[in-house]
Write an enzyme that holds these catalytic residues in place. Structure first.
Site, PDB file in Angstrom:
ATOM      1  N   HIS A   1       4.736   0.170   0.259  1.00  0.00           N
ATOM      2  CA  HIS A   1       5.513  -0.587   1.229  1.00  0.00           C
ATOM      3  C   HIS A   1       4.694  -1.730   1.804  1.00  0.00           C
ATOM      4  CE1 HIS A   1       3.570   2.733   3.417  1.00  0.00           C
ATOM      5  NE2 HIS A   1       3.540   1.938   4.473  1.00  0.00           N
TER       6      HIS A   1
ATOM      7  N   ASP B   1       0.428   5.011   1.813  1.00  0.00           N
ATOM      8  CA  ASP B   1      -0.328   5.462   2.975  1.00  0.00           C
ATOM      9  C   ASP B   1      -1.490   6.385   2.602  1.00  0.00           C
ATOM     10  OD1 ASP B   1       1.147   4.088   4.887  1.00  0.00           O
ATOM     11  OD2 ASP B   1       2.588   5.721   5.158  1.00  0.00           O
TER      12      ASP B   1
ATOM     13  N   HIS C   1       0.829  -1.209   0.000  1.00  0.00           N
ATOM     14  CA  HIS C   1       0.000   0.000   0.000  1.00  0.00           C
ATOM     15  C   HIS C   1       0.860   1.255   0.000  1.00  0.00           C
ATOM     16  CE1 HIS C   1       1.026  -0.586   4.225  1.00  0.00           C
ATOM     17  NE2 HIS C   1       0.690   0.680   4.469  1.00  0.00           N
TER      18      HIS C   1
ATOM     19  N   ARG D   1       4.801   6.177  13.613  1.00  0.00           N
ATOM     20  CA  ARG D   1       4.819   6.892  12.343  1.00  0.00           C
ATOM     21  C   ARG D   1       4.240   8.288  12.480  1.00  0.00           C
ATOM     22  NH1 ARG D   1       0.961   4.473   8.044  1.00  0.00           N
ATOM     23  NH2 ARG D   1      -0.391   6.229   8.526  1.00  0.00           N
TER      24      ARG D   1
END
Length: 322
Positions: free
Chosen positions: A263, A109, A107, A278
């Site tokens: 990623h 983000d 995906h 994150r």
């Protein structure tokens, strides 16, 4: 850049060490913080734009506040649209393996909103003794490697992205806790956005593919044709030649250009604990090859039960990957 190029911004020198042939470089000689020299930041950004993802080991000086302060130097940090932030922070999303934080699906983000993040800053807090690597793929290189006929086809196509996607279909292991958390928290409000399959990168001018597990269907195609074309394009993105794999150590920080990468967090560490945190940096609305901008469909408002509403409170919610 050479295999190990010295970059010399004012008052600081760091070196760049490519990790894979098409994506990824390790940066040595920089301690991240809230007061980096402007020339150092500029040089880091140039390396990021070239290599798409940069790795920095040993950043133990950063805590949650320091990570947020560093991210502010890259742009405006933004919280996740549906998942609560870590308690005591402004923007930190904690991905905890014990509570659904296993992002084991390809995906980019938050592509279910229009101006999805331009960059993500991920910090390793607890890492398994073995396993738990993350892999990134270069979506610009993937587009560049497509046959010219396929490039012409995808240049004009659009896809609907949504956080209401087939969660289980993209994963090999799905716990009941993860499934419940996804239904109650991650898609507490359903977003749908139409993005071009190919966007023009606003800083490099490269054409990059916009796909990943939030891409549900290509506009104007049948479900069957859409699924086959999405699978074909996704297979080009995740070819081994377009990827880089990072073996985490506690204290590592990884920064990636979210506009030019996908990623995948490898879920191969069983019941071991893995915690990463994150912070994302606000992005811009994608522009297609013919100059059109992504379009947000109105979020589908869902009736919230008291239980689901409580789940959105930071003290009661566990974090889900995005």
């Amino acid at each position: 850049m050479s295999t190990a190029e010295q970059v010399q911004p004012k008052q600081e020198t760091f070196s760049v060490h490519p990790v894979a042939g098409r994506i990824g470089a390790e940066i040595r000689g920089v301690q991240l913080g809230e007061n980096l020299e402007p020339t150092t930041l500029k040089a880091l950004r140039e390396v990021l734009l070239r290599y798409k993802v940069i790795f920095l080991r040993g950043q133990h000086q950063l805590d949650d506040a320091g990570q947020e302060a560093f991210a502010r130097q890259l742009g405006d940090p933004v919280a996740h649209p549906t998942v609560p932030i870590k308690q005591g922070t402004e923007f930190v999303l904690e991905l905890h393996s014990d509570h659904g934080g296993r992002a084991d699906s390809w995906h980019t983000d938050v592509t279910f909103v229009d101006a999805y993040p331009q960059a993500s800053v991920l910090r390793a807090v607890v890492i398994p003794e073995a396993g738990g690597d993350t892999v990134w793929a270069n979506t610009a290189a993937a587009y560049e490697e497509l046959p010219a006929e396929l490039q012409r086809l995808v240049d004009g196509l659009w896809a609907v992205h949504s956080n209401d996607y087939d969660y289980a279909a993209h994963r090999t292991q799905v716990s009941e806790e993860s499934r419940k958390h996804y239904n109650e928290v991650f898609k507490s409000v359903v977003y749908e956005t139409e993005h071009p399959l190919v966007r023009v990168h606003p800083e490099t001018g490269e054409r990059v593919l916009v796909l990943g597990h939030f891409a549900k269907k290509i506009v104007g195609l049948s479900s069957s044709d859409s699924a086959q074309l999405l699978n074909l394009l996704q297979s080009h993105i995740t070819k081994l030649e377009n990827t880089v794999r990072w073996r985490w150590q506690a204290g590592d920080v990884v920064i990636w250009d979210n506009r030019a990468t996908q990623h995948y967090a490898v879920n191969d560490y069983g019941n071991a604990r893995r915690i990463v945190r994150r912070v994302t940096v606000a992005g811009d609305v994608p522009i297609s090859v013919d100059g059109r901008r992504s379009v947000t469909r109105q979020p589908v408002a869902q009736q919230q039960s008291d239980e689901a509403a409580d789940a959105l409170k930071p003290e009661k919610a566990q974090q889900e990957s995005a």
